[in-house]
Design an enzyme around this catalytic site. Sequence first.
Site, PDB file in Angstrom:
ATOM      1  N   LYS A  60      -7.318  16.425 -27.276  1.00  0.00           N
ATOM      2  CA  LYS A  60      -7.256  15.945 -25.862  1.00  0.00           C
ATOM      3  C   LYS A  60      -7.904  16.840 -25.396  1.00  0.00           C
ATOM      4  O   LYS A  60      -8.680  16.460 -24.160  1.00  0.00           O
ATOM      5  CB  LYS A  60      -5.851  15.966 -25.737  1.00  0.00           C
ATOM      6  CG  LYS A  60      -5.665  14.089 -26.510  1.00  0.00           C
ATOM      7  CD  LYS A  60      -3.842  14.564 -26.270  1.00  0.00           C
ATOM      8  CE  LYS A  60      -2.751  15.569 -26.290  1.00  0.00           C
ATOM      9  NZ  LYS A  60      -2.209  16.800 -26.796  1.00  0.00           N
TER      10      LYS A  60
ATOM     11  N   ARG B  30       4.126  10.276 -22.547  1.00  0.00           N
ATOM     12  CA  ARG B  30       4.806  10.979 -23.755  1.00  0.00           C
ATOM     13  C   ARG B  30       5.970  10.105 -24.551  1.00  0.00           C
ATOM     14  O   ARG B  30       5.884  10.319 -25.671  1.00  0.00           O
ATOM     15  CB  ARG B  30       4.286  12.349 -23.673  1.00  0.00           C
ATOM     16  CG  ARG B  30       4.071  13.139 -23.956  1.00  0.00           C
ATOM     17  CD  ARG B  30       4.299  14.854 -23.922  1.00  0.00           C
ATOM     18  NE  ARG B  30       3.414  15.423 -25.146  1.00  0.00           N
ATOM     19  CZ  ARG B  30       2.709  16.466 -24.733  1.00  0.00           C
ATOM     20  NH1 ARG B  30       1.880  16.147 -22.735  1.00  0.00           N
ATOM     21  NH2 ARG B  30       2.437  17.429 -25.086  1.00  0.00           N
TER      22      ARG B  30
ATOM     23  N   ARG C 137      -4.842  28.983 -32.098  1.00  0.00           N
ATOM     24  CA  ARG C 137      -5.677  28.791 -31.152  1.00  0.00           C
ATOM     25  C   ARG C 137      -5.226  30.144 -29.843  1.00  0.00           C
ATOM     26  O   ARG C 137      -4.500  30.353 -29.873  1.00  0.00           O
ATOM     27  CB  ARG C 137      -4.899  27.410 -29.749  1.00  0.00           C
ATOM     28  CG  ARG C 137      -5.227  27.034 -28.432  1.00  0.00           C
ATOM     29  CD  ARG C 137      -5.559  25.428 -28.296  1.00  0.00           C
ATOM     30  NE  ARG C 137      -3.750  25.825 -28.328  1.00  0.00           N
ATOM     31  CZ  ARG C 137      -3.523  24.443 -27.332  1.00  0.00           C
ATOM     32  NH1 ARG C 137      -4.225  23.425 -27.583  1.00  0.00           N
ATOM     33  NH2 ARG C 137      -1.823  24.155 -28.109  1.00  0.00           N
TER      34      ARG C 137
ATOM     35  N   ARG D  21      -1.102  30.505 -25.923  1.00  0.00           N
ATOM     36  CA  ARG D  21       0.260  30.208 -25.808  1.00  0.00           C
ATOM     37  C   ARG D  21       1.768  30.219 -25.847  1.00  0.00           C
ATOM     38  O   ARG D  21       1.512  30.566 -27.657  1.00  0.00           O
ATOM     39  CB  ARG D  21      -0.004  28.496 -25.573  1.00  0.00           C
ATOM     40  CG  ARG D  21      -0.356  27.617 -24.208  1.00  0.00           C
ATOM     41  CD  ARG D  21      -1.230  26.242 -24.768  1.00  0.00           C
ATOM     42  NE  ARG D  21      -0.086  25.615 -25.158  1.00  0.00           N
ATOM     43  CZ  ARG D  21      -0.411  24.322 -25.122  1.00  0.00           C
ATOM     44  NH1 ARG D  21      -1.785  23.540 -25.019  1.00  0.00           N
ATOM     45  NH2 ARG D  21       0.527  23.409 -25.893  1.00  0.00           N
TER      46      ARG D  21
ATOM     47  N   ARG E 237       6.989  19.997 -31.707  1.00  0.00           N
ATOM     48  CA  ARG E 237       6.382  19.332 -30.512  1.00  0.00           C
ATOM     49  C   ARG E 237       5.918  18.486 -31.571  1.00  0.00           C
ATOM     50  O   ARG E 237       6.083  16.980 -30.954  1.00  0.00           O
ATOM     51  CB  ARG E 237       4.875  20.503 -30.717  1.00  0.00           C
ATOM     52  CG  ARG E 237       5.616  21.409 -29.125  1.00  0.00           C
ATOM     53  CD  ARG E 237       4.284  21.943 -28.340  1.00  0.00           C
ATOM     54  NE  ARG E 237       3.280  22.141 -28.671  1.00  0.00           N
ATOM     55  CZ  ARG E 237       2.074  22.721 -29.217  1.00  0.00           C
ATOM     56  NH1 ARG E 237       2.210  23.936 -29.315  1.00  0.00           N
ATOM     57  NH2 ARG E 237       1.016  22.270 -28.247  1.00  0.00           N
TER      58      ARG E 237
HETATM   59  P1  ADP Z   1       0.228  19.602 -26.530  1.00  0.00           P
HETATM   60  O1  ADP Z   1      -0.742  18.416 -26.611  1.00  0.00           O
HETATM   61  O2  ADP Z   1      -0.954  20.524 -27.315  1.00  0.00           O
HETATM   62  O3  ADP Z   1       1.349  19.883 -27.335  1.00  0.00           O
HETATM   63  P2  ADP Z   1      -0.001  20.939 -23.148  1.00  0.00           P
HETATM   64  O4  ADP Z   1      -0.565  20.752 -22.657  1.00  0.00           O
HETATM   65  O5  ADP Z   1      -0.208  18.004 -23.029  1.00  0.00           O
HETATM   66  O6  ADP Z   1       0.325  20.549 -24.489  1.00  0.00           O
HETATM   67  O7  ADP Z   1       1.939  19.996 -23.366  1.00  0.00           O
HETATM   68  C1  ADP Z   1       2.556  21.102 -22.988  1.00  0.00           C
HETATM   69  C2  ADP Z   1       3.908  21.096 -23.297  1.00  0.00           C
HETATM   70  O8  ADP Z   1       4.167  20.514 -21.916  1.00  0.00           O
HETATM   71  C3  ADP Z   1       4.434  20.014 -23.711  1.00  0.00           C
HETATM   72  O9  ADP Z   1       4.591  20.126 -25.204  1.00  0.00           O
HETATM   73  C4  ADP Z   1       5.326  19.683 -22.351  1.00  0.00           C
HETATM   74  O10 ADP Z   1       6.950  20.174 -23.172  1.00  0.00           O
HETATM   75  C5  ADP Z   1       4.963  19.827 -22.055  1.00  0.00           C
HETATM   76  N1  ADP Z   1       4.580  18.535 -21.077  1.00  0.00           N
HETATM   77  C6  ADP Z   1       3.072  18.531 -21.091  1.00  0.00           C
HETATM   78  N2  ADP Z   1       3.305  16.899 -20.841  1.00  0.00           N
HETATM   79  C7  ADP Z   1       4.320  15.956 -20.904  1.00  0.00           C
HETATM   80  C8  ADP Z   1       5.602  14.570 -20.165  1.00  0.00           C
HETATM   81  N3  ADP Z   1       4.311  14.263 -20.140  1.00  0.00           N
HETATM   82  N4  ADP Z   1       6.414  15.238 -20.580  1.00  0.00           N
HETATM   83  C9  ADP Z   1       7.367  15.551 -21.212  1.00  0.00           C
HETATM   84  N5  ADP Z   1       6.786  16.549 -21.219  1.00  0.00           N
HETATM   85  C10 ADP Z   1       5.834  17.138 -21.181  1.00  0.00           C
END
Ligand code: ADP
Length: 217
Positions: free
Chosen positions: A15, A90, A129, A162, A173
């Site tokens: 993404k 999400r 990563r 990260r 996750r």
């Molecule tokens: P990835 O898609 O690689 O898991 P992101 O950078 O999109 O990584 O998200 C990292 C973290 O940020 C998630 O695991 C969560 O803890 C938090 N997060 C991001 N977007 C949301 C969301 N829409 N709702 C709740 N938590 C979120």
Amino acid sequence: MLKNIILMGPPGAGKGTQAKRLVTKFDLIHISTGDMFREAIKENTPLGALASSYINKGDLVPDDVTIGIVKERLAKEDCKNGFLLDGFPRTIAQAEALSKIGLEINRPIDVVINIDCDKNELIRRISGRRVCKNCGAPYHVDTMKPKTEGVCDICGGPLYQRKDDNKEALEVRLQHYVNETRPLLEYYEKQGLLKNFDGSQGSDKLFDELSLLILNK
Ligand code: ADP
Ligand code: ZN
């Protein structure tokens, strides 16, 4: 052209990589909730302190907090020409809130892009990563190495791993993805908004497919 876009998919599907290229090509505003939280953590804000306790374990940040920051961002003037939501919504509650916000500000979602990928490949990608501390550009220790080890090709910033890109947090996750996020595919399918793409194919080929989709309507 489709201009109000949601990008969905499990962690590691690509993404972030696609989002960065698409927003540049189509001049869209990139709204990544993960990036917004990481920015807040870097700047030691109260939002950052709250978010890090969830993110580091792989858990989702509570809906009210996440919805609040997206609502504020989407209402800004610069989003009127189009935005790409990356990592939001999400949960069903977030998706419902987003529909409501879209109506309020007259910026409805045009399309939901789902990038899927098998679990073994996701684990391989995420465990190797590395990310640029400055600009967020993604790399991989085996398959997407920077020209100079540990240094970002684009901005020269330092690369890091990260905190949530480890085995334990990744399992959490993926579980959240399956339980809370994947049901959104059906939610958007029913609305006729969903388009599916294969995230295991090459990044350039996927980018071409997504570009065609965005241009073709
Ligand atoms: P990835 O898609 O690689 O898991 P992101 O950078 O999109 O990584 O998200 C990292 C973290 O940020 C998630 O695991 C969560 O803890 C938090 N997060 C991001 N977007 C949301 C969301 N829409 N709702 C709740 N938590 C979120
Ligand atoms: Zn960089």
